[in-house]
Structure formats: structure tokens, C-alpha cells
Design a protein around this motif. Structure first.
Motif, short mmCIF file in Angstrom:
data_model
loop_
_atom_site.label_atom_id
_atom_site.label_comp_id
_atom_site.label_asym_id
_atom_site.label_seq_id
_atom_site.Cartn_x
_atom_site.Cartn_y
_atom_site.Cartn_z
N UNK A 87 0.84 -1.20 0.00
CA UNK A 87 0.00 0.00 0.00
C UNK A 87 0.87 1.25 0.00
N UNK A 88 0.26 2.36 -0.40
CA UNK A 88 0.96 3.64 -0.41
C UNK A 88 0.63 4.40 0.87
N UNK A 89 1.45 5.40 1.17
CA UNK A 89 1.21 6.22 2.35
C UNK A 89 0.01 7.13 2.12
N UNK A 90 -0.14 7.64 0.91
CA UNK A 90 -1.25 8.51 0.55
C UNK A 90 -2.28 7.72 -0.26
N UNK B 132 5.61 9.23 -1.63
CA UNK B 132 5.65 7.93 -2.30
C UNK B 132 6.45 8.00 -3.59
N UNK B 133 6.24 9.06 -4.35
CA UNK B 133 6.95 9.22 -5.63
C UNK B 133 8.46 9.34 -5.42
N UNK B 134 8.86 10.03 -4.37
CA UNK B 134 10.28 10.21 -4.09
C UNK B 134 10.96 8.88 -3.83
N UNK B 135 10.38 8.07 -2.95
CA UNK B 135 10.99 6.77 -2.64
C UNK B 135 10.84 5.80 -3.81
N UNK C 38 7.54 1.32 -1.39
CA UNK C 38 7.78 2.76 -1.22
C UNK C 38 6.86 3.39 -0.19
N UNK C 39 5.67 2.88 0.00
CA UNK C 39 4.73 3.49 0.94
C UNK C 39 5.13 3.34 2.40
N UNK C 40 5.89 2.30 2.74
CA UNK C 40 6.26 2.06 4.13
C UNK C 40 7.60 2.60 4.54
N UNK C 41 8.42 2.97 3.59
CA UNK C 41 9.78 3.42 3.92
C UNK C 41 9.78 4.71 4.76
N UNK C 42 8.94 5.71 4.47
CA UNK C 42 8.95 6.90 5.34
C UNK C 42 8.59 6.57 6.79
N UNK C 43 7.64 5.67 6.99
CA UNK C 43 7.29 5.27 8.35
C UNK C 43 8.46 4.58 9.04
#
Length: 70
Positions: free
Chosen positions: A23-26, A33-36, A48-53
Motif C-alpha cells: 500500500x501507499x502512504x497517501x 511515495x513518488x520520491x521513494x 515505497x509506501x512504508x519506507x517513510x514510516x
């Protein structure tokens, strides 16, 4: 310190859940999401959705542990 570590662990668990589910963060595509997704190889783009968390959780735990030593 226990509260900060607990918050960090929860953030890491949320990140892992997002990464495993793909899943994505947004809800729609957002810049985080686009950055990662831009930097990851094609086979890992669903994570990519979980990496910022994950990064935030590790930062909170690191801040709690290193801040307590001072």
C-alpha cells in the motif's frame, strides 16, 4: 524514554505493514511515495509506501536512546 521507543516501534510496525501489503502512504500518489519510488529498483517499488514510516520510527528510537545518554 519508554514512550518514545514505543512510538518508534509502532511507526516501524506501520511501515512494515505498508511495505508487506504494497500500500501507499497517501490514497493517491503523493510526493513522498513518488520520491521513494524514484530511488528504488523496479522490483521494490511496491515497498515505497512504508519506507517513510520506517525511517521516522528509527529516527524516534535513535533520538530517544541518544538523547537519554546526555
Amino acid at each position: 524514554m519508554k514512550v518514545e521507543v514505543a512510538i518508534g516501534v509502532v511507526a516501524i510496525l506501520i511501515g512494515l505493514a505498508l511495505m508487506l501489503s504494497g500500500q501507499q502512504m497517501c490514497r493517491t500518489s503523493c510526493w513522498v511515495d513518488d520520491l521513494f519510488r524514484y530511488f528504488l529498483p523496479t522490483s521494490l517499488k511496491s515497498m515505497a509506501g512504508g519506507i517513510p514510516w520506517l525511517i521516522v520510527g528509527m529516527a524516534i528510537i535513535g533520538w530517544a536512546v541518544l538523547g537519554k545518554k546526555k
